[in-house]
Enzyme design. Structure first.
Site, PDB file in Angstrom:
ATOM      1  N   LYS A  22      27.640  40.194  41.323  1.00  0.00           N
ATOM      2  CA  LYS A  22      28.617  40.679  40.338  1.00  0.00           C
ATOM      3  C   LYS A  22      30.037  40.414  40.808  1.00  0.00           C
ATOM      4  CE  LYS A  22      29.893  45.228  40.205  1.00  0.00           C
ATOM      5  NZ  LYS A  22      31.346  45.404  40.143  1.00  0.00           N
ATOM      6  N   ASN A  23      30.320  40.821  42.070  1.00  0.00           N
ATOM      7  CA  ASN A  23      31.708  40.764  42.538  1.00  0.00           C
ATOM      8  C   ASN A  23      32.187  39.343  42.821  1.00  0.00           C
ATOM      9  OD1 ASN A  23      31.845  43.462  42.213  1.00  0.00           O
ATOM     10  ND2 ASN A  23      31.917  43.998  44.390  1.00  0.00           N
ATOM     11  N   ARG A  94      38.203  47.500  35.977  1.00  0.00           N
ATOM     12  CA  ARG A  94      39.362  47.254  36.826  1.00  0.00           C
ATOM     13  C   ARG A  94      39.546  45.816  37.247  1.00  0.00           C
ATOM     14  NH1 ARG A  94      42.737  49.856  40.460  1.00  0.00           N
ATOM     15  NH2 ARG A  94      42.538  48.150  41.907  1.00  0.00           N
ATOM     16  N   CYS A 118      40.193  55.600  38.366  1.00  0.00           N
ATOM     17  CA  CYS A 118      38.804  55.400  37.991  1.00  0.00           C
ATOM     18  C   CYS A 118      37.998  56.428  38.745  1.00  0.00           C
ATOM     19  CB  CYS A 118      38.344  53.991  38.316  1.00  0.00           C
ATOM     20  SG  CYS A 118      38.123  53.741  40.060  1.00  0.00           S
ATOM     21  N   ARG A 123      43.139  54.039  43.140  1.00  0.00           N
ATOM     22  CA  ARG A 123      43.133  52.578  43.172  1.00  0.00           C
ATOM     23  C   ARG A 123      44.391  51.926  42.589  1.00  0.00           C
ATOM     24  NH1 ARG A 123      37.003  50.849  41.675  1.00  0.00           N
ATOM     25  NH2 ARG A 123      37.395  49.017  42.915  1.00  0.00           N
ATOM     26  N   ASP A 307      30.392  49.891  49.166  1.00  0.00           N
ATOM     27  CA  ASP A 307      29.468  49.774  48.029  1.00  0.00           C
ATOM     28  C   ASP A 307      28.016  50.065  48.411  1.00  0.00           C
ATOM     29  OD1 ASP A 307      31.550  49.208  46.367  1.00  0.00           O
ATOM     30  OD2 ASP A 307      31.111  47.072  46.143  1.00  0.00           O
ATOM     31  N   ILE A 329      37.444  53.721  52.593  1.00  0.00           N
ATOM     32  CA  ILE A 329      38.022  52.776  51.624  1.00  0.00           C
ATOM     33  C   ILE A 329      38.510  53.491  50.362  1.00  0.00           C
ATOM     34  CG2 ILE A 329      37.653  50.623  50.324  1.00  0.00           C
ATOM     35  CD1 ILE A 329      37.377  50.174  53.332  1.00  0.00           C
ATOM     36  N   ARG A 399      26.347  48.420  34.180  1.00  0.00           N
ATOM     37  CA  ARG A 399      27.555  47.619  34.438  1.00  0.00           C
ATOM     38  C   ARG A 399      27.303  46.589  35.532  1.00  0.00           C
ATOM     39  NH1 ARG A 399      33.127  50.641  35.263  1.00  0.00           N
ATOM     40  NH2 ARG A 399      33.535  48.464  35.724  1.00  0.00           N
TER      41      ARG A 399
HETATM   42  C1  UD1 Z   1      36.422  45.383  45.313  1.00  0.00           C
HETATM   43  C2  UD1 Z   1      35.045  45.460  44.704  1.00  0.00           C
HETATM   44  C3  UD1 Z   1      34.457  46.851  44.910  1.00  0.00           C
HETATM   45  C4  UD1 Z   1      34.472  47.225  46.382  1.00  0.00           C
HETATM   46  C5  UD1 Z   1      35.883  47.050  46.974  1.00  0.00           C
HETATM   47  C6  UD1 Z   1      35.924  47.282  48.462  1.00  0.00           C
HETATM   48  C7  UD1 Z   1      35.103  43.929  42.822  1.00  0.00           C
HETATM   49  C8  UD1 Z   1      35.116  43.751  41.353  1.00  0.00           C
HETATM   50  N1  UD1 Z   1      35.139  45.199  43.279  1.00  0.00           N
HETATM   51  O1  UD1 Z   1      37.248  46.300  44.612  1.00  0.00           O
HETATM   52  O2  UD1 Z   1      33.104  46.827  44.427  1.00  0.00           O
HETATM   53  O3  UD1 Z   1      34.095  48.576  46.513  1.00  0.00           O
HETATM   54  O4  UD1 Z   1      36.348  45.702  46.712  1.00  0.00           O
HETATM   55  O5  UD1 Z   1      35.037  46.448  49.106  1.00  0.00           O
HETATM   56  O6  UD1 Z   1      35.056  42.994  43.595  1.00  0.00           O
HETATM   57  N2  UD1 Z   1      44.480  49.313  47.211  1.00  0.00           N
HETATM   58  C9  UD1 Z   1      45.813  49.675  47.170  1.00  0.00           C
HETATM   59  N3  UD1 Z   1      46.707  48.835  46.564  1.00  0.00           N
HETATM   60  C10 UD1 Z   1      46.330  47.650  46.012  1.00  0.00           C
HETATM   61  C11 UD1 Z   1      44.964  47.279  46.056  1.00  0.00           C
HETATM   62  C12 UD1 Z   1      44.060  48.140  46.667  1.00  0.00           C
HETATM   63  O7  UD1 Z   1      46.198  50.729  47.662  1.00  0.00           O
HETATM   64  O8  UD1 Z   1      47.190  46.928  45.478  1.00  0.00           O
HETATM   65  C13 UD1 Z   1      43.512  50.226  47.861  1.00  0.00           C
HETATM   66  C14 UD1 Z   1      42.478  50.760  46.873  1.00  0.00           C
HETATM   67  O9  UD1 Z   1      42.958  51.884  46.194  1.00  0.00           O
HETATM   68  C15 UD1 Z   1      41.317  51.081  47.776  1.00  0.00           C
HETATM   69  C16 UD1 Z   1      41.409  50.014  48.852  1.00  0.00           C
HETATM   70  O10 UD1 Z   1      42.744  49.492  48.779  1.00  0.00           O
HETATM   71  O11 UD1 Z   1      41.489  52.342  48.357  1.00  0.00           O
HETATM   72  C17 UD1 Z   1      40.416  48.881  48.697  1.00  0.00           C
HETATM   73  O12 UD1 Z   1      40.603  48.257  47.461  1.00  0.00           O
HETATM   74  P1  UD1 Z   1      40.246  46.737  47.202  1.00  0.00           P
HETATM   75  O13 UD1 Z   1      39.725  46.086  48.434  1.00  0.00           O
HETATM   76  O14 UD1 Z   1      41.395  46.123  46.494  1.00  0.00           O
HETATM   77  O15 UD1 Z   1      39.023  46.875  46.192  1.00  0.00           O
HETATM   78  P2  UD1 Z   1      38.845  46.217  44.774  1.00  0.00           P
HETATM   79  O16 UD1 Z   1      39.249  44.782  44.809  1.00  0.00           O
HETATM   80  O17 UD1 Z   1      39.430  47.094  43.729  1.00  0.00           O
END
Ligand code: UD1
Length: 420
Positions: A22-23, A94, A118, A123, A307, A329, A399
């Protein structure tokens, strides 16, 4: 709304085919925005998030063709006619934020709804926005939307991410492919799905090096062309079914599963008494003795994946001894705990850690899914529990997991989907 009825107590045995990740697939579809030519993707999972991403791309003007009539092979093509990603789609998923970088790079402008909170935490998207600003974008926030503009195009820059965010790495990576000059992303996320995206972008003509090493170097090119790409297997789906073998004392062959993507997960399974072997094209997962408690801390890849946290919590709730699970995380990712406790688990949460005292057995109960991975932890608990578990709000599961009830039932699980 659908529900699952699970009658626990069967040891799972047999083969489960691991689907496309998926990701990875979500981002690979978005990469279709970076070219006017056709991008063909094989091994796309048939899940609701992919359908949502198709809708988003279609409303940007692209066409998404289902080449084999099953949803497993999709071709993205056509021209971008609209650079706005609306609230009703972004708030639902997202990962929609990932269109921001590609739209900006291709069209010089984009208007994308802020995703908002979410179920698993607040996030924010600050790293995505700061990174794009470093590449020369002007960004303003207005009426809940991100307005981004780069009328003279994006320009390569050295970007240091304060945290190895998966989404920020991907957004900046895709934008940088079409920026002028060289971009370096320092402290880039190293998840295998990013490697898959890089492989696809490079086959479209991008010039990216450094996969998996924490620094990505992107030399911008004028344009990308079409390509054909096979989506990597879903390591989280594979890890989830490995937990199903573990918690039921079963013996499963996870066809397509790859050990090299699952290092921390496999180490943790083995520590807890579950055996994992690579056998040709499959991972064989079986438990022969008792489950043992282990301590887990979630971390960016190659650490233990957030995850997989909820699924392990179900497994450890019936292990001998105590376990401690620390989530680093996401700040609100223990919503499965009260539901597991309703099934007889003994879990206490203290801030970002949970102490699990293993119990001899769980008992079936009506429970409610709250997010994708939490939903599966309740299925796992239900598979191991005495009696009947009724899991409502199955749409969370749909999903991101393909054909759950069929895959499990073929290996002996008693699980059926009922519609209200
Ligand atoms: C992706 C995955 C999700 C997985 C996560 C961590 C997809 C669609 N989703 O989510 O399944 O759980 O990686 O492996 O691929 N953060 C900030 N600012 C930002 C961006 C992120 O503070 O601009 C924080 C987030 O709130 C969170 C952490 O960083 O606490 C990790 O987020 P991130 O690695 O960006 O996860 P996603 O890409 O949203």
């Amino acid at each position: 709304m659908d529900r699952f009825i699970i009658r626990g107590g069967q040891r799972l045995r047999g083969d489960i085919v691991v689907g496309g990740a998926k990701n990875a697939a979500l981002k690979l579809l978005v990469a279709g925005l970076l070219t006017s030519e056709r991008l063909v993707l094989h091994n796309v999972p048939r899940i609701a998030d992919i359908a949502t991403m198709r809708r988003l791309l279609e409303q940007h003007g692209l066409t998404v063709e289902d080449l084999d009539g099953t949803g497993g092979t999709l071709a993205v093509g056509g021209a971008i006619t609209n650079t706005e990603a609306p609230y009703d789609i972004v708030s639902r998923m997202r990962a929609s934020i990932l269109v921001l970088g590609p739209l900006l790079a291709r069209c010089g402008e984009a208007r994308v709804s802020l995703p908002g909170g979410c179920a698993i935490g607040t996030r924010p998207v600050d790293m995505h926005l700061k990174g794009l600003e470093a590449l020369g974008a002007e960004i303003t926030l207005e009426n809940g939307y991100i307005n981004a503009r780069a009328s003279r195009g994006l320009v390569g820059e050295r970007i240091v991410l304060p945290f190895a965010s998966v989404g920020a790495t991907e957004n900046l990576l895709m934008a940088a492919c079409l920026a002028r000059g060289r971009t370096e992303i320092i402290n880039a996320a190293r998840e295998p799905e990013i490697g898959d995206l890089v492989a696809c972008l490079n086959s479209m003509g991008a010039r990216i090096t450094g996969t998996g090493g924490g620094t990505l170097t992107i030399d911008g090119v004028e344009a990308l062309h079409g390509a054909t790409h096979h989506v990597m297997p879903d390591r989280i789906e594979c890890g989830t079914y490995a937990c199903a073998a573990g918690i039921t004392g079963g013996d499963l062959r996870l066809v397509g599963g790859r050990l090299e993507h699952l290092g921390a997960v496999v180490r943790t399974l083995e520590e807890s008494g579950v055996e994992v072997l690579q056998e040709d094209d499959a991972l064989r997962v079986r438990r022969t003795g008792a489950l043992r408690g282990v301590d887990i801390m979630t971390e960016p890849y190659p650490g233990f994946p957030t995850d997989m946290q909820a699924q392990f919590m179900a497994l450890l709730s019936v292990a001998e001894g105590a376990s401690m699970v620390t989530e680093t995380i996401f700040e609100n990712r223990f919503m499965h705990v009260p539901e597991l406790n309703r099934m007889g688990a003994r879990i206490n949460v203290h801030g970002s850690s949970a102490i699990i005292r293993g119990v001899h057995s769980l008992s079936g109960a009506p429970v409610m899914a709250t997010d994708l991975r939490a939903s599966f932890s309740l299925i796992l608990a239900g598979l191991a529990a005495h009696g009947e578990t009724i899991l409502s709000r199955v749409y969370h599961l749909d999903r991101g997991y393909e054909a759950v009830e069929q895959k499990l039932a073929r290996c002996g699980a008693q699980i059926e989907r009922v519609q209200d």
